[in-house]
Design an enzyme around this catalytic site. Structure first.
Site: not given
Length: 313
Positions: A12, A129, A160, A163-166, A288
């Site tokens: 990603g 981040c 920015s 899907p991993g962050t969310r 970030n």
């Protein structure tokens, strides 16, 4: 000195930006493999065009690659949930792991604060981040005046946040809060993340509040400015938005801080930051992601140098 070969799991935004940083910036590391699970991802296609060995079969595909034995360090840019198995398998194969997820299996690592403390660890965690951007500031205040409570608010462009962050918002807040205490030195910590949908997207903004012992304000400001300069050595777009703010708390107007279990008197230090990305792969507003990959790269380079020292000895 021969470069240390590395692999990146996760094709990603974070993994792809990290790959480009390794290839463009590092005199210590070289790409050995780029790993994903979607053969149509832009990251895997880009890696293939750049001549980097790839697999779309995830961790199992990496282990099966002919060059796996020559890889010394593996970056994990997937998810907190996937990292546990990744870490167990990779360490079982004798690999060193740099974790860019909020899984927090290994010790928290913030380069300008404790970057040399865990270079011999099998797994190091890059926190988040928001943690990379703000914990150096908490530590800078704490080395002058004891921080009793540190609170950070990280505001990032919605575009920015992949899907991993969310999927890892809860882990983000929990991991960052703990690292504010364990690395930043605060007695208590709290973290908040905001996904800002503004158009055009805004550059990452971070606010740091420290409630600390009343101390020399000039010394606190100098400590913060020195820390900002240290972070800028590997994240040039990291900067103060305005002068450090100070407010005396006490007398007839103490603060009631539930997280501290009561009232507070002392000094409130407010720091406002901006993080502009280097735009190696992603837009400049994605500071970030840039600070995360830059911190991971710096940490892995130091690990590689330590590993090579051991070989030379």
């Amino acid at each position: 000195m021969a470069k240390t070969r590395v692999a990146i799991i996760g094709s990603g935004n974070i993994g792809t930006d990290l790959m480009i940083k390794v290839m463009r910036l590092s005199s210590v590391l070289e790409m050995g493999a780029f790993v994903g699970i979607d053969s149509e991802s832009d990251g895997l296609k880009r890696a293939e065009r750049l001549g980097v060995p790839i697999t779309a079969e995830g961790l199992d595909g990496l282990v099966a690659m002919p060059g796996f034995a020559d890889i010394g360090i593996v970056f994990d840019a997937t998810s907190a949930g996937a990292h546990k198995r990744h870490s167990e398998v990779l360490i079982g194969h004798g690999k060193r792991v740099v974790d860019l997820t909020p899984a927090a299996i290994g010790p928290y690592t913030i380069p300008p604060v404790n970057g040399d403390a865990h270079l011999d660890s099998a797994n190091v965690n890059m926190v988040t981040c928001g943690g990379q951007a703000t914990i150096p500031i908490v530590a800078a205040v704490n080395r002058v005046a004891k921080v009793h409570y540190g609170e950070i608010v990280a505001s990032i462009a919605s575009k920015s946040a992949g899907p991993g962050t969310r999927a890892n918002i809860d882990e983000f807040t929990e991991t960052t809060s703990r690292a504010i205490m364990e690395v930043g030195g605060a007695t208590r910590g709290k973290a908040i993340i905001i996904l800002n949908p503004a158009e055009p997207p805004l550059i990452m903004r971070d606010t740091v509040y420290c409630l600390c012992e009343d101390g020399n304000r000039g010394a606190i400001a100098e400590s913060i400015e020195a820390m900002v300069a240290e972070v800028q050595r590997y994240v040039p777009g990291y900067r103060l938005k305005q002068a450090v703010q100070f407010e005396s708390i006490g007398g007839n107007a103490p603060l009631h801080i539930p997280e501290m279990g009561g009232r507070f008197t002392g000094l409130k230090v407010s720091v406002f930051l901006e993080v502009e990305g280097a735009a190696h792969y992603l837009p400049a507003y994605a500071g970030n992601l840039d600070i995360m990959t830059s911190a991971a790269l710096r940490t892995a380079e130091k690990m590689a140098l330590r590993m090579n020292e051991g070989v030379a000895a």
